[in-house]
Design an enzyme around this catalytic site. Structure first.
Site, PDB file in Angstrom:
ATOM      1  N   GLN A   1      -0.434   6.587  -0.321  1.00 31.09           N
ATOM      2  CA  GLN A   1       0.803   6.695   0.459  1.00 31.09           C
ATOM      3  C   GLN A   1       0.888   8.054   1.138  1.00 31.09           C
ATOM      4  OE1 GLN A   1       4.997   7.170  -1.210  1.00 31.09           O
ATOM      5  NE2 GLN A   1       5.001   5.001  -0.685  1.00 31.09           N
TER       6      GLN A   1
ATOM      7  N   SER B   1       5.119  11.959   2.273  1.00 27.29           N
ATOM      8  CA  SER B   1       5.680  13.298   2.095  1.00 27.29           C
ATOM      9  C   SER B   1       4.860  14.353   2.833  1.00 27.29           C
ATOM     10  CB  SER B   1       5.732  13.659   0.612  1.00 27.29           C
ATOM     11  OG  SER B   1       6.554  12.755  -0.103  1.00 27.29           O
TER      12      SER B   1
ATOM     13  N   SER C   1      -0.644   9.835  -3.375  1.00 22.60           N
ATOM     14  CA  SER C   1      -1.142   9.237  -4.616  1.00 22.60           C
ATOM     15  C   SER C   1      -2.519   8.605  -4.431  1.00 22.60           C
ATOM     16  CB  SER C   1      -0.153   8.167  -5.111  1.00 22.60           C
ATOM     17  OG  SER C   1       1.124   8.721  -5.295  1.00 22.60           O
TER      18      SER C   1
ATOM     19  N   GLU D   1       9.553   0.123  -3.511  1.00 19.27           N
ATOM     20  CA  GLU D   1       9.217   1.222  -4.415  1.00 19.27           C
ATOM     21  C   GLU D   1      10.351   1.497  -5.394  1.00 19.27           C
ATOM     22  OE1 GLU D   1       7.254   5.687  -4.134  1.00 19.27           O
ATOM     23  OE2 GLU D   1       8.294   4.859  -2.409  1.00 19.27           O
TER      24      GLU D   1
END
Length: 377
Positions: free
Chosen positions: A121, A124, A156, A239
């Site tokens: 992912q 961020s 991740s 999520e």
């Protein structure tokens, strides 16, 4: 709202439980937490077993209630967590299933379900903090490609991933929530550099990702250009709404183990600790009911969880921290021994009020979208 299970759902539960009892003893030893290539092989091997047995489909093609039962039973049986596959199975995959084209679903979903490809992912960013929409990674259109430059953090499993669900800014002049696009980026693309990050617990499941003129085909865009924030809300609803279901079951199991350990080592004689464990028991029972409510709501609205997922995520992340603080009370001096059960879990629990949207962000969502309060200035 009906929280009861149908005969068909109970039959599915019984069949799954019987299969797990036969399949789990055949698994190889689990690799070290630091061996992520080994963990990738192990986790994808388990996913392949699920696929061959006909259970991989539950992530997208089954009802939300079936997914709930699947997560409940696999966790209760001590089956492997999705591990390196969690972004693909629980975040990117459901998003593509809900928002992708027929061609995108045919390309990306089967390899995830068969345990052949891992996703990470790329949301961020170092300078955005909790404000995800403040991302600066740029993507300019060049023919049939986007040319992407920027960086991501807390990505991740980037070091073992094949694909990245990537948020980029495609219109710098638009309001920050309007100029974002959701892309699927091959991690093998030239210009992608991955630098693993070591966590407080000593593991390295996160990484920084640096992007230098990375070319991503326009065909890899999920949703329309500059509509990525809406698509991202779909991702985050999964999520926050259903991805933690199995962990609630795990926390309830840990709570029972804590009570047994407290009886064995004499800590059960402390009435304050007993009250604490009793309150946590009520807390996790309530969270389980909230999970069922969220799943029922998702089932009624086409399979995508609603903003109730933020209520769940907010309370669950704090309850998890409280659970492992209680574990430290039960263990006493042994809570400093990293080789003891629950100690590393206590360290990792500190991240839950940040991961998947900070608690402050969740409170804003609850205030604005559920309670109808005005936005802060």
């Amino acid at each position: 709202m009906d929280l009861a299970y149908t005969p068909e759902e109970e039959e599915f539960r019984a069949r799954l439980r019987e299969w797990l009892a036969k399949a789990l003893p055949t698994l190889p030893p689990k690799p070290s937490p630091e061996d992520w290539p080994g963990r990738r092989t192990y986790d994808l091997g388990w996913q392949r077993m699920l696929y061959d047995a006909g259970y991989a489909h539950v992530h997208w093609d089954a009802s939300p209630t079936m997914r709930l039962i699947f997560l409940e039973e696999t966790e209760a049986a001590g089956a492997p967590y999705v591990g390196a596959g969690f972004v693909g199975l629980l975040h990117a995959g459901p998003t593509i299933a809900a928002e992708g084209t027929a061609g995108q679903r045919a390309r990306w979903l089967p390899p995830i379900l068969r345990g052949e490809e891992v996703w990470c992912q790329g949301f961020s960013e170092p300078d955005a903090g909790s404000d995800l929409a403040a991302l600066r990674t740029r993507a300019r259109r060049d023919g049939d490609d986007y040319v992407v430059s920027g960086s991501k953090i807390w990505t991740s499993h980037a070091e073992v991933a094949d694909w990245c669900e990537l948020l980029v800014r495609t219109d710098p002049a638009a309001p920050k929530h309007k100029g974002i696009t959701w892309l699927a980026m091959p991690m093998s693309s030239p210009g992608v550099v991955v630098r693993p990050l070591r966590t407080l617990a000593g593991s390295a499941e996160f990484a920084e990702v640096f992007l230098d003129d990375v070319r991503v085909p326009v065909a890899n865009r999920v949703g329309e250009e500059n509509d990525g924030w809406r698509v991202t809300m779909v991702t985050l609803s999964f999520e926050r709404g259903t991805a933690f279901v199995g962990e609630v079951v795990a926390c309830r199991r840990v709570l029972g183990e804590l009570a047994r350990t407290a009886r064995e080592n004499g800590r059960w004689d402390d009435p304050v600790l007993r009250r604490r464990l009793g309150r946590l028991n009520a807390e996790f029972r309530a969270l389980w009911r909230l999970t069922q409510w969220n799943v029922s709501e998702a089932e009624a609205s086409g399979g995508v969880p609603g903003v109730g997922g933020s209520v769940f995520k907010l309370r669950y992340s704090h309850a998890r921290q409280e659970l492992y603080d209680a574990a430290a009370d039960v263990l006493g001096p042994d809570s400093l021994d990293l080789d003891r059960p629950w100690v590393l879990d206590r360290l990792s629990s500190l991240s839950y009020t940040i991961a998947a949207g900070t608690s402050q962000i969740q409170r804003n969502i609850v205030a604005e979208r559920i309670l109808g309060l005005p936005k802060g200035r």
